[in-house]
Design a protein around this motif. Structure first.
Motif, short mmCIF file in Angstrom:
data_model
loop_
_atom_site.label_atom_id
_atom_site.label_comp_id
_atom_site.label_asym_id
_atom_site.label_seq_id
_atom_site.Cartn_x
_atom_site.Cartn_y
_atom_site.Cartn_z
N PRO A 103 -4.41 -3.16 -3.65
CA PRO A 103 -5.28 -2.03 -3.31
C PRO A 103 -5.67 -1.18 -4.51
O PRO A 103 -6.70 -0.52 -4.51
CB PRO A 103 -4.44 -1.21 -2.32
CG PRO A 103 -3.02 -1.61 -2.57
CD PRO A 103 -3.09 -3.04 -3.03
N ASN A 117 -5.92 3.36 2.62
CA ASN A 117 -6.57 2.68 1.51
C ASN A 117 -7.59 3.61 0.85
O ASN A 117 -7.70 3.66 -0.37
CB ASN A 117 -7.31 1.43 2.00
CG ASN A 117 -6.41 0.20 1.97
OD1 ASN A 117 -5.52 0.08 1.15
ND2 ASN A 117 -6.64 -0.71 2.90
N LEU A 135 0.84 -1.20 0.00
CA LEU A 135 0.00 0.00 0.00
C LEU A 135 0.87 1.25 0.00
O LEU A 135 0.59 2.22 -0.71
CB LEU A 135 -0.94 -0.02 1.22
CG LEU A 135 -1.82 1.23 1.42
CD1 LEU A 135 -2.63 1.56 0.17
CD2 LEU A 135 -2.75 1.03 2.60
#
Ligand SMILES: [Zn+2]
Ligand SMILES: [Zn+2]
Length: 275
Positions: free
Chosen positions: A238, A189, A86
């Motif tokens: 993601p 996120n 991420l």
């Protein structure tokens, strides 16, 4: 309703990173640049990012670690693969709009090994004068926030969990509901998802900011769980697995449990056709 620039910047940093960020102006005020760091680590025990004017049209952002960062570096070295992924995605999202370099490493597979780690980003303003508050705030939003969010993810600032999540047992053989919820609530996120996919609902096309004005920061992040993934599990990505949904559509896809409706299924039920 006037809020100060500093408060605006601090709020965007807090929302995007999920951590409390301290904001300091460089000598000469906002237009000369600013300096930010994680409030609980101060500017010596963790990453610090500085934004300065660069050339006639650009800003340069430099992220480096303070002189006493050994402890936080040890925490970062122990980060999980998903967090690292991420963090890299967030930095890549900056590289789409700015010139980004990770000192001595490649953008795709960088790691934070020691205090020599650094990121620099040059962001060029095409339409507004970089010597304005607006330009500084834009660079902040587009560059500083995602870079600090990447660091926040590696450091592991806690995502506030909803107590009711514990009531839903893990789904056998699939991703547990708690894992999905954690991903959907993680502010980093969310930041990545919105930076990549924009602020409109993937299903009905609504942009809550257009409908509700300043009260419209309510777009949510949904984790896609295609049934195919159950048969052919693949690593979480993601950039692909998260989509923005308005609160209504998000609620609607989760009316089916344990596996939510896909956006396509809900669009079919709503009579929305792909344009
Ligand atoms: Zn919607
Ligand atoms: Zn969801």
């Amino acid at each position: 309703m006037l809020i100060s620039r500093r408060e605006l910047i601090a709020r965007e940093l807090a929302e995007g990173t999920g951590a409390t960020i301290a904001v300091g102006f460089l000598d000469g005020g906002l237009r000369r640049g600013l300096r930010i760091w994680f409030d609980d680590l101060d500017d010596k025990h963790g990453p610090v990012a500085e934004l300065r004017p660069y050339g006639l049209k650009s800003h340069q952002v430099q992220l480096a670690f303070g002189p006493f960062s050994a402890r936080v570096l040890a925490t970062i070295r122990a980060a999980e693969a998903e967090d690292i992924q991420l963090a890299r995605s967030l930095v890549r999202s900056v590289a789409r709009i700015a010139e980004v370099a990770v000192t001595g490493q490649h953008l795709t597979d960088w790691t934070v090994a020691d205090a020599r780690f650094g990121i620099s980003a040059t962001f060029r303003h095409h339409t507004i004068n970089p010597d304005t508050d607006e330009a500084v705030i834009m660079t902040c939003r587009e560059v500083l926030v995602p870079l600090m969010a990447a660091m926040a993810e590696l450091i592991g600032y806690d995502v506030v969990e909803d107590a009711t999540e514990a009531d839903h047992p893990a789904v056998e053989g699939a991703l547990s509901r708690a894992t999905v919820n954690r991903r959907e609530r993680n502010p980093r996120n969310r930041l990545l998802c919105l930076r990549i996919h924009g602020l409109k609902c993937r299903i009905c096309g609504t942009d809550p900011k257009v409908v509700y004005g300043s009260a419209g920061g309510i777009i949510e992040v949904h984790h896609l769980e295609p049934v195919a993934m159950l048969h052919e599990p693949r690593p979480y990505d993601p950039e692909v697995d998260l989509v923005p949904l308005c609160p209504n559509c998000h609620r609607a896809v989760h009316t089916r449990r344990p596996w939510p409706y896909s956006p396509e299924e809900l669009m079919l039920m709503m009579g929305i056709h792909h344009g």
